[in-house]
Design an enzyme around this catalytic site. Sequence first.
Site, PDB file in Angstrom:
ATOM      1  N   TRP A  22       0.843  -1.207   0.000  1.00 25.79           N
ATOM      2  CA  TRP A  22       0.000   0.000   0.000  1.00 25.79           C
ATOM      3  C   TRP A  22       0.875   1.253   0.000  1.00 25.79           C
ATOM      4  O   TRP A  22       0.390   2.313  -0.321  1.00 25.79           O
ATOM      5  CB  TRP A  22      -0.969   0.111   1.191  1.00 25.79           C
ATOM      6  CG  TRP A  22      -2.388  -0.387   1.021  1.00 25.79           C
ATOM      7  CD1 TRP A  22      -3.114  -1.074   1.942  1.00 25.79           C
ATOM      8  CD2 TRP A  22      -3.293  -0.200  -0.094  1.00 25.79           C
ATOM      9  NE1 TRP A  22      -4.387  -1.333   1.462  1.00 25.79           N
ATOM     10  CE2 TRP A  22      -4.517  -0.818   0.223  1.00 25.79           C
ATOM     11  CE3 TRP A  22      -3.178   0.416  -1.351  1.00 25.79           C
ATOM     12  CZ2 TRP A  22      -5.611  -0.830  -0.645  1.00 25.79           C
ATOM     13  CZ3 TRP A  22      -4.262   0.398  -2.222  1.00 25.79           C
ATOM     14  CH2 TRP A  22      -5.463  -0.225  -1.843  1.00 25.79           C
ATOM     15  N   HIS A  27      -1.127   3.100   4.087  1.00 22.49           N
ATOM     16  CA  HIS A  27      -1.170   2.627   5.480  1.00 22.49           C
ATOM     17  C   HIS A  27      -1.467   3.763   6.459  1.00 22.49           C
ATOM     18  O   HIS A  27      -2.246   3.595   7.397  1.00 22.49           O
ATOM     19  CB  HIS A  27       0.144   1.933   5.845  1.00 22.49           C
ATOM     20  CG  HIS A  27       0.230   0.540   5.320  1.00 22.49           C
ATOM     21  ND1 HIS A  27      -0.565  -0.482   5.802  1.00 22.49           N
ATOM     22  CD2 HIS A  27       0.996  -0.015   4.354  1.00 22.49           C
ATOM     23  CE1 HIS A  27      -0.288  -1.606   5.157  1.00 22.49           C
ATOM     24  NE2 HIS A  27       0.654  -1.345   4.272  1.00 22.49           N
ATOM     25  N   ASP A  66       6.580  -2.884   7.684  1.00 21.08           N
ATOM     26  CA  ASP A  66       7.280  -2.971   6.400  1.00 21.08           C
ATOM     27  C   ASP A  66       8.773  -2.678   6.537  1.00 21.08           C
ATOM     28  O   ASP A  66       9.552  -3.019   5.649  1.00 21.08           O
ATOM     29  CB  ASP A  66       6.650  -2.022   5.376  1.00 21.08           C
ATOM     30  CG  ASP A  66       5.450  -2.666   4.681  1.00 21.08           C
ATOM     31  OD1 ASP A  66       5.388  -3.914   4.626  1.00 21.08           O
ATOM     32  OD2 ASP A  66       4.576  -1.922   4.196  1.00 21.08           O
ATOM     33  N   ARG A  69      10.154  -6.189   8.591  1.00 27.59           N
ATOM     34  CA  ARG A  69      10.260  -7.427   7.811  1.00 27.59           C
ATOM     35  C   ARG A  69      11.585  -7.523   7.072  1.00 27.59           C
ATOM     36  O   ARG A  69      12.000  -8.602   6.680  1.00 27.59           O
ATOM     37  CB  ARG A  69       9.092  -7.535   6.816  1.00 27.59           C
ATOM     38  CG  ARG A  69       9.142  -6.480   5.744  1.00 27.59           C
ATOM     39  CD  ARG A  69       7.877  -6.419   4.916  1.00 27.59           C
ATOM     40  NE  ARG A  69       7.750  -7.523   3.994  1.00 27.59           N
ATOM     41  CZ  ARG A  69       6.890  -7.556   2.965  1.00 27.59           C
ATOM     42  NH1 ARG A  69       6.080  -6.512   2.766  1.00 27.59           N
ATOM     43  NH2 ARG A  69       6.824  -8.576   2.180  1.00 27.59           N
ATOM     44  N   HIS A  81       2.307 -10.542   5.334  1.00 29.34           N
ATOM     45  CA  HIS A  81       1.763  -9.352   4.679  1.00 29.34           C
ATOM     46  C   HIS A  81       0.777  -9.672   3.551  1.00 29.34           C
ATOM     47  O   HIS A  81       0.247  -8.755   2.928  1.00 29.34           O
ATOM     48  CB  HIS A  81       2.902  -8.477   4.137  1.00 29.34           C
ATOM     49  CG  HIS A  81       3.752  -7.873   5.221  1.00 29.34           C
ATOM     50  ND1 HIS A  81       3.762  -6.524   5.502  1.00 29.34           N
ATOM     51  CD2 HIS A  81       4.601  -8.445   6.106  1.00 29.34           C
ATOM     52  CE1 HIS A  81       4.597  -6.293   6.502  1.00 29.34           C
ATOM     53  NE2 HIS A  81       5.125  -7.443   6.889  1.00 29.34           N
ATOM     54  N   HIS A 137      -1.186  -2.589  10.652  1.00 31.37           N
ATOM     55  CA  HIS A 137      -0.599  -2.739   9.311  1.00 31.37           C
ATOM     56  C   HIS A 137      -1.314  -3.806   8.475  1.00 31.37           C
ATOM     57  O   HIS A 137      -1.639  -3.592   7.307  1.00 31.37           O
ATOM     58  CB  HIS A 137       0.880  -3.078   9.442  1.00 31.37           C
ATOM     59  CG  HIS A 137       1.583  -3.133   8.125  1.00 31.37           C
ATOM     60  ND1 HIS A 137       2.127  -2.024   7.517  1.00 31.37           N
ATOM     61  CD2 HIS A 137       1.801  -4.165   7.270  1.00 31.37           C
ATOM     62  CE1 HIS A 137       2.662  -2.368   6.362  1.00 31.37           C
ATOM     63  NE2 HIS A 137       2.481  -3.669   6.178  1.00 31.37           N
ATOM     64  N   ASP A 141      -2.967  -4.059   4.721  1.00 30.20           N
ATOM     65  CA  ASP A 141      -2.481  -4.921   3.632  1.00 30.20           C
ATOM     66  C   ASP A 141      -3.570  -5.804   3.024  1.00 30.20           C
ATOM     67  O   ASP A 141      -3.648  -5.963   1.803  1.00 30.20           O
ATOM     68  CB  ASP A 141      -1.356  -5.848   4.144  1.00 30.20           C
ATOM     69  CG  ASP A 141       0.010  -5.180   4.079  1.00 30.20           C
ATOM     70  OD1 ASP A 141       0.146  -4.114   3.456  1.00 30.20           O
ATOM     71  OD2 ASP A 141       0.956  -5.757   4.657  1.00 30.20           O
ATOM     72  N   HIS A 147      -2.575  -8.185  -2.556  1.00 30.18           N
ATOM     73  CA  HIS A 147      -2.046  -8.888  -1.378  1.00 30.18           C
ATOM     74  C   HIS A 147      -2.857 -10.156  -1.114  1.00 30.18           C
ATOM     75  O   HIS A 147      -2.585 -10.879  -0.153  1.00 30.18           O
ATOM     76  CB  HIS A 147      -2.045  -7.969  -0.152  1.00 30.18           C
ATOM     77  CG  HIS A 147      -0.861  -7.055  -0.126  1.00 30.18           C
ATOM     78  ND1 HIS A 147       0.149  -7.146   0.805  1.00 30.18           N
ATOM     79  CD2 HIS A 147      -0.500  -6.069  -0.978  1.00 30.18           C
ATOM     80  CE1 HIS A 147       1.079  -6.235   0.553  1.00 30.18           C
ATOM     81  NE2 HIS A 147       0.704  -5.559  -0.526  1.00 30.18           N
ATOM     82  N   HIS A 170       1.953  -4.792  -9.101  1.00 33.15           N
ATOM     83  CA  HIS A 170       1.774  -4.739  -7.650  1.00 33.15           C
ATOM     84  C   HIS A 170       2.109  -3.336  -7.131  1.00 33.15           C
ATOM     85  O   HIS A 170       1.372  -2.757  -6.331  1.00 33.15           O
ATOM     86  CB  HIS A 170       2.672  -5.789  -6.972  1.00 33.15           C
ATOM     87  CG  HIS A 170       2.395  -5.937  -5.509  1.00 33.15           C
ATOM     88  ND1 HIS A 170       1.669  -6.977  -4.986  1.00 33.15           N
ATOM     89  CD2 HIS A 170       2.720  -5.143  -4.464  1.00 33.15           C
ATOM     90  CE1 HIS A 170       1.573  -6.827  -3.673  1.00 33.15           C
ATOM     91  NE2 HIS A 170       2.207  -5.720  -3.336  1.00 33.15           N
ATOM     92  N   ASP A 174       0.025  -0.552  -4.891  1.00 36.42           N
ATOM     93  CA  ASP A 174       0.504  -0.152  -3.560  1.00 36.42           C
ATOM     94  C   ASP A 174       0.707   1.353  -3.474  1.00 36.42           C
ATOM     95  O   ASP A 174       0.345   1.970  -2.474  1.00 36.42           O
ATOM     96  CB  ASP A 174       1.882  -0.785  -3.285  1.00 36.42           C
ATOM     97  CG  ASP A 174       1.788  -2.164  -2.648  1.00 36.42           C
ATOM     98  OD1 ASP A 174       0.683  -2.596  -2.294  1.00 36.42           O
ATOM     99  OD2 ASP A 174       2.855  -2.809  -2.521  1.00 36.42           O
TER     100      ASP A 174
HETATM  101 ZN   LIG Z   1       2.832  -4.911   4.439  1.00 39.25          ZN
END
Ligand SMILES: [Zn+2]
Length: 331
Positions: A22, A27, A66, A69, A81, A137, A141, A147, A170, A174
């Site tokens: 995103w 987010h 994000d 990770r 996610h 979060h 997602d 996603h 993608h 996002d």
């Molecule tokens: Zn994420």
Amino acid sequence: MAKSLFLAAPLILQALPGAFAWGTLGHDTVAYIAQNFVTSATKTFCQNILADTSTSYLANVATWADTYRYTSEGSFSAPYHFIDAEDDPPSSCNVDYNRDCGSGGCVVSAIQNYTSRVVDTSLSTTEVQKALKWIVHFIGDIHQPLHDEALDIGGNTIDVTFDGTSTNLHHIWDTNMPEKLVGGYTLTDAKTWAKTLTTSIKTGAYSSQKSSWLSGINIDDPITTAMGWATDSNAYVCSTVLPDGVSAVSGQELDGSYYTTAVPVIELQIAKAGYRLAAWLNLIATGSTGLKVASKPRGAPMIEAVKVMPRDFEAEMSPAKLARMAYGHKC
Ligand SMILES: [Zn+2]
């Protein structure tokens, strides 16, 4: 290789705001919308956990997951996610928990896990705080259609251009399309967008449908609830993301009519995510959504109760799961 990647990741994150999931704009906007619909008790609950009494207490932590990770400590959380639905768009869109939630977990199992951990008094302050940050979060997602899709690793390997820049399908969902719509990606941009969408929810275009967004929400069954959100979001892969299949978008410039068609879905999904996040946090903190919930209209398709089978970790992985492994858990 892995080590240099981990060292480089924070620099890349700083250099490319909004590069992941995103994007920061999406987010942060989801978080601000949720802040507008939580009860005062929920606000206190969240502010206490986060040790943040500012007016951006949820938005300030919305993209932490994000960053985390991409650290060696947080790499286990990368599969959380998304859920890689192995359906067949555009002819068939669907999500199946047992088929699609990989052995390493997925966004649906993560929402369940962190919903229980955020109220687990045996956990440390840090772990409870992380649980809340992940919930904020992941509910964002799960509302990004790609996603909830395995095809071409959630569109990550479908090359497209947007405003003349080479990117992938993608990424434009996002980041590029939301940022083009809003005109920026700062916290202030997110707050402004959230204000507009909050008005739409309260008194505008979404006011008559908002109670249906909470239909079926059940704090005692986070898997079925989150599967409902994933299924709802995944349906847009067939209707809007890839209505004419991969060949229709691959290598194409998508800032024209594709963008125009996508924008209403992006706005709707961001609004839903924020509203559902508020309801979920209210349920966690107070036991009630604090918001009007529609009962299922007669004849409406029910989301089937999800039977969770014990996983066979020895089972052969599907081609989609192998592709995801090979690609990494980037988005
Ligand atoms: Zn994420």
